[in-house]
Write an enzyme that holds these catalytic residues in place. Structure first.
Site, PDB file in Angstrom:
ATOM      1  N   HIS A  75      38.984  47.708  39.555  1.00  0.00           N
ATOM      2  CA  HIS A  75      39.547  47.824  41.079  1.00  0.00           C
ATOM      3  C   HIS A  75      40.996  47.332  41.156  1.00  0.00           C
ATOM      4  O   HIS A  75      41.237  46.166  40.262  1.00  0.00           O
ATOM      5  CB  HIS A  75      38.698  46.927  42.091  1.00  0.00           C
ATOM      6  N   LYS A 299      34.052  34.043  42.121  1.00  0.00           N
ATOM      7  CA  LYS A 299      34.536  33.079  41.163  1.00  0.00           C
ATOM      8  C   LYS A 299      33.279  32.514  40.085  1.00  0.00           C
ATOM      9  O   LYS A 299      33.551  32.012  38.889  1.00  0.00           O
ATOM     10  CB  LYS A 299      35.160  31.809  41.382  1.00  0.00           C
TER      11      LYS A 299
HETATM   12  P1  FAS Z   1      22.943  30.202  35.439  1.00  0.00           P
HETATM   13  O1  FAS Z   1      22.466  29.729  36.771  1.00  0.00           O
HETATM   14  O2  FAS Z   1      23.278  31.472  35.478  1.00  0.00           O
HETATM   15  O3  FAS Z   1      22.036  30.107  34.072  1.00  0.00           O
HETATM   16  C1  FAS Z   1      21.661  28.670  33.771  1.00  0.00           C
HETATM   17  C2  FAS Z   1      20.131  29.023  32.960  1.00  0.00           C
HETATM   18  O4  FAS Z   1      19.678  28.013  32.611  1.00  0.00           O
HETATM   19  C3  FAS Z   1      19.117  29.733  33.747  1.00  0.00           C
HETATM   20  O5  FAS Z   1      18.829  31.041  33.300  1.00  0.00           O
HETATM   21  C4  FAS Z   1      17.827  28.720  33.894  1.00  0.00           C
HETATM   22  O6  FAS Z   1      16.725  29.340  33.800  1.00  0.00           O
HETATM   23  C5  FAS Z   1      18.218  27.916  32.801  1.00  0.00           C
HETATM   24  N1  FAS Z   1      17.601  26.626  32.829  1.00  0.00           N
HETATM   25  C6  FAS Z   1      17.499  25.881  33.811  1.00  0.00           C
HETATM   26  N2  FAS Z   1      17.032  24.684  33.415  1.00  0.00           N
HETATM   27  C7  FAS Z   1      16.616  24.655  32.264  1.00  0.00           C
HETATM   28  C8  FAS Z   1      15.796  23.947  31.510  1.00  0.00           C
HETATM   29  N3  FAS Z   1      15.362  22.724  31.730  1.00  0.00           N
HETATM   30  N4  FAS Z   1      15.431  24.268  30.133  1.00  0.00           N
HETATM   31  C9  FAS Z   1      15.937  25.677  29.663  1.00  0.00           C
HETATM   32  N5  FAS Z   1      16.615  26.541  30.628  1.00  0.00           N
HETATM   33  C10 FAS Z   1      17.034  26.198  31.675  1.00  0.00           C
HETATM   34  N6  FAS Z   1      28.754  34.362  41.564  1.00  0.00           N
HETATM   35  C11 FAS Z   1      29.755  35.222  41.806  1.00  0.00           C
HETATM   36  O7  FAS Z   1      30.933  35.252  41.310  1.00  0.00           O
HETATM   37  N7  FAS Z   1      29.431  36.168  42.896  1.00  0.00           N
HETATM   38  C12 FAS Z   1      28.332  36.121  43.291  1.00  0.00           C
HETATM   39  O8  FAS Z   1      28.275  37.232  44.311  1.00  0.00           O
HETATM   40  C13 FAS Z   1      27.259  35.242  43.394  1.00  0.00           C
HETATM   41  N8  FAS Z   1      25.903  35.409  43.742  1.00  0.00           N
HETATM   42  C14 FAS Z   1      25.093  34.174  43.386  1.00  0.00           C
HETATM   43  C15 FAS Z   1      23.825  34.578  44.066  1.00  0.00           C
HETATM   44  C16 FAS Z   1      22.765  33.563  43.733  1.00  0.00           C
HETATM   45  C17 FAS Z   1      21.553  33.732  44.416  1.00  0.00           C
HETATM   46  C18 FAS Z   1      23.330  32.579  42.801  1.00  0.00           C
HETATM   47  C19 FAS Z   1      22.078  31.337  42.510  1.00  0.00           C
HETATM   48  C20 FAS Z   1      24.529  32.401  42.298  1.00  0.00           C
HETATM   49  C21 FAS Z   1      25.425  33.454  42.332  1.00  0.00           C
HETATM   50  N9  FAS Z   1      26.537  33.375  41.742  1.00  0.00           N
HETATM   51  C22 FAS Z   1      27.571  34.459  42.215  1.00  0.00           C
HETATM   52  C23 FAS Z   1      27.178  32.412  41.093  1.00  0.00           C
HETATM   53  C24 FAS Z   1      26.380  32.603  39.569  1.00  0.00           C
HETATM   54  O9  FAS Z   1      26.790  33.974  39.100  1.00  0.00           O
HETATM   55  C25 FAS Z   1      26.812  31.689  38.881  1.00  0.00           C
HETATM   56  O10 FAS Z   1      27.962  31.286  38.883  1.00  0.00           O
HETATM   57  C26 FAS Z   1      26.647  32.070  37.253  1.00  0.00           C
HETATM   58  O11 FAS Z   1      25.064  32.571  36.934  1.00  0.00           O
HETATM   59  C27 FAS Z   1      26.752  30.742  36.469  1.00  0.00           C
HETATM   60  O12 FAS Z   1      26.331  31.029  34.889  1.00  0.00           O
HETATM   61  P2  FAS Z   1      25.580  29.822  34.185  1.00  0.00           P
HETATM   62  O13 FAS Z   1      26.584  28.668  34.482  1.00  0.00           O
HETATM   63  O14 FAS Z   1      25.356  30.374  33.186  1.00  0.00           O
HETATM   64  O15 FAS Z   1      24.472  29.452  34.966  1.00  0.00           O
END
Ligand code: FAS
Ligand code: PHB
Length: 397
Positions: A75, A299
């Site tokens: 985009h 973001k």
């Molecule tokens: P993540 O949350 O993706 O990953 C963390 C991982 O750690 C998970 O897989 C979890 O299972 C694991 N974990 C947690 N505790 C643990 C433990 N004790 N032992 C082992 N593993 C464990 N961002 C956007 O930019 N645009 C959007 O539209 C958007 N929509 C979203 C909708 C929802 C419902 C949510 C929750 C977030 C959204 N986000 C969006 C934000 C999202 O994209 C996050 O910024 C992104 O997943 C961040 O990535 P990580 O920091 O890797 O965390």
């Protein structure tokens, strides 16, 4: 008791953990990932869709952008609507050619997981990190549980990429950081629908009924959101109600919204959260473990990956140059971009969401801001460069 050693032990196979592991491998720095959920669950989580220029550059540097280039949709601009008036913000001409791509976060997760496992690397799914200890020594450990068995990872560093609900942030010494939080008085109801997008680029719309966003996932799947109250339940929103509200809120001269079967509905709360340290000794945090931004600026995922870029610089400095300078500066370096993302996400959220009665002082300020954006190349440039993601060199200390 299972025991093994690695240089960097990573908690979490989300974007932060997966990019970190794949990137460290390029420098022959060993790591292991443990992930609470199953691979199917992680790869099925529908979340972000907007990929910033920086993230595209990083995935290209890692040689992991093949599918993004084939299936991602580039985009070169975005539409902003206010009270059914629509303007366009062109990215390329205002940012020297920087763009975004639309490519689901779960697709990035699949690509990074496939690459990691294809190299024979270790990713323990359905493995729960239960405790992080000795991170104030040079031999930190992660205690974990898998299939009822306990285990310990001995490592040089623990990288808590475990998201908002993980144990990383909760392990930091309580007095070592300040917390900052905003819970917005509204949420997003998001849908995925089997219908071709009605727009070539994203539309963010303020309407007196509330905010709406038209995004997309492919030429045949649309991703859309409407602002709802925090207490809302998906069960109160029939497909017809959703399409009626989207049609009303996205209305503009010459625009027709196509409807189609909805196959995913979910509500995401809108909040800003962060802490002002991403490290304690040999424990480092990256991504949602340290910060949450409202998705209005697209973001969240991109910021998680930007943290990882600074973390990789720090680990390479440590392992290859025997220096801790970048590690000592990790928090300060990462916080500059995190606060920039917090500010931009808050700006977009406050500009486009209904927060007070139509015609109120708050509304008038929102309208005045939109009218200034419409008239100002400088303001359009500010929005464009924040939206596509400022280059890393913009934040030279
Ligand atoms: P993540 O949350 O993706 O990953 C963390 C991982 O750690 C998970 O897989 C979890 O299972 C694991 N974990 C947690 N505790 C643990 C433990 N004790 N032992 C082992 N593993 C464990 N961002 C956007 O930019 N645009 C959007 O539209 C958007 N929509 C979203 C909708 C929802 C419902 C949510 C929750 C977030 C959204 N986000 C969006 C934000 C999202 O994209 C996050 O910024 C992104 O997943 C961040 O990535 P990580 O920091 O890797 O965390
Ligand atoms: C999405 O496509 O899911 C998306 C895009 C832009 C946003 C938020 C979500 O700001």
């Amino acid at each position: 008791m299972i025991q093994f050693h690695t240089q960097v032990a990573i908690i979490g196979a989300g974007p932060a953990g997966l990019v970190l592991a794949n990137w460290l491998k390029k420098y022959e720095i060993s790591s292991v990932i443990i992930e609470l959920r199953s691979r199917e669950y992680v790869e099925g989580r529908v979340r972000a869709g907007l990929v910033e220029q920086n993230t595209k550059d990083i995935l290209r540097e890692l040689g992991l952008d093949d599918r993004l280039n084939k299936e991602g949709i580039v985009h070169d601009g975005v539409y902003l609507s206010f009270d059914e008036e629509r303007i366009h913000i062109p990215f390329g001409e205002l940012t020297g050619g920087r763009t975004i791509s639309i490519y689901g976060q779960q697709e990035i997760t699949k690509d990074l997981t496939d690459a990691w496992l294809a190299d024979g690397e270790t990713l323990h799914f359905e493995t729960k990190a239960t405790k992080i200890v000795d991170f104030d020594t040079n031999s930190p450990k992660i205690h974990f549980e898998k299939d009822g068995e306990e285990g310990i990872i001995n490592c040089d560093f623990v990288a808590a990429c475990d998201g908002f609900h993980g144990i990383g942030r909760k392990t930091l010494p309580k007095k070592s950081f300040e917390s900052y939080n905003i819970t917005y008085p509204f949420s997003w109801l998001g849908i995925l629908a089997n219908v071709a997008p009605s727009t070539d680029e994203l539309i963010y719309a303020y309407h007196q009924n509330g905010f709406a966003l038209h995004s997309l996932r492919s030429e045949t799947v649309s991703r859309l959101y409407v602002q709802v109250d925090n207490e809302e339940s998906v069960t109160n929103w029939s497909d017809d109600r959703i399409w009626n509200e989207l049609t009303t809120r996205l209305a503009a001269p010459g625009f027709d919204l196509k409807e189609g079967p909805i196959f995913e509905k979910s509500i995401t709360p809108m909040r800003s959260h962060m802490i002002d340290t991403l490290r304690s000794g040999r424990l480092v945090l990256a991504g949602d473990a340290a910060h949450i931004v409202p998705p209005t600026g697209g973001k969240g995922m991109n910021l998680a990956i930007a943290d990882v870029k600074h973390l990789v610089d720090a680990f390479v400095d440590f392992y290859k140059n025997n220096s801790e300078v970048k590690l000592d500066n990790y928090t300060q370096t990462a916080l500059q971009r995190i606060w920039r993302a917090q500010d931009f996400s808050n700006f977009m959220t406050k500009l486009f969401h209904k927060q007070d009665t139509h015609g109120s002082f708050t509304y008038r300020l929102q309208k005045a801001k939109f009218d200034y954006i419409k008239a100002s190349t400088a303001y359009k440039t500010t929005i464009a460069e924040n939206y596509v993601g400022l280059p890393f060199e913009s934040f030279i200390n």
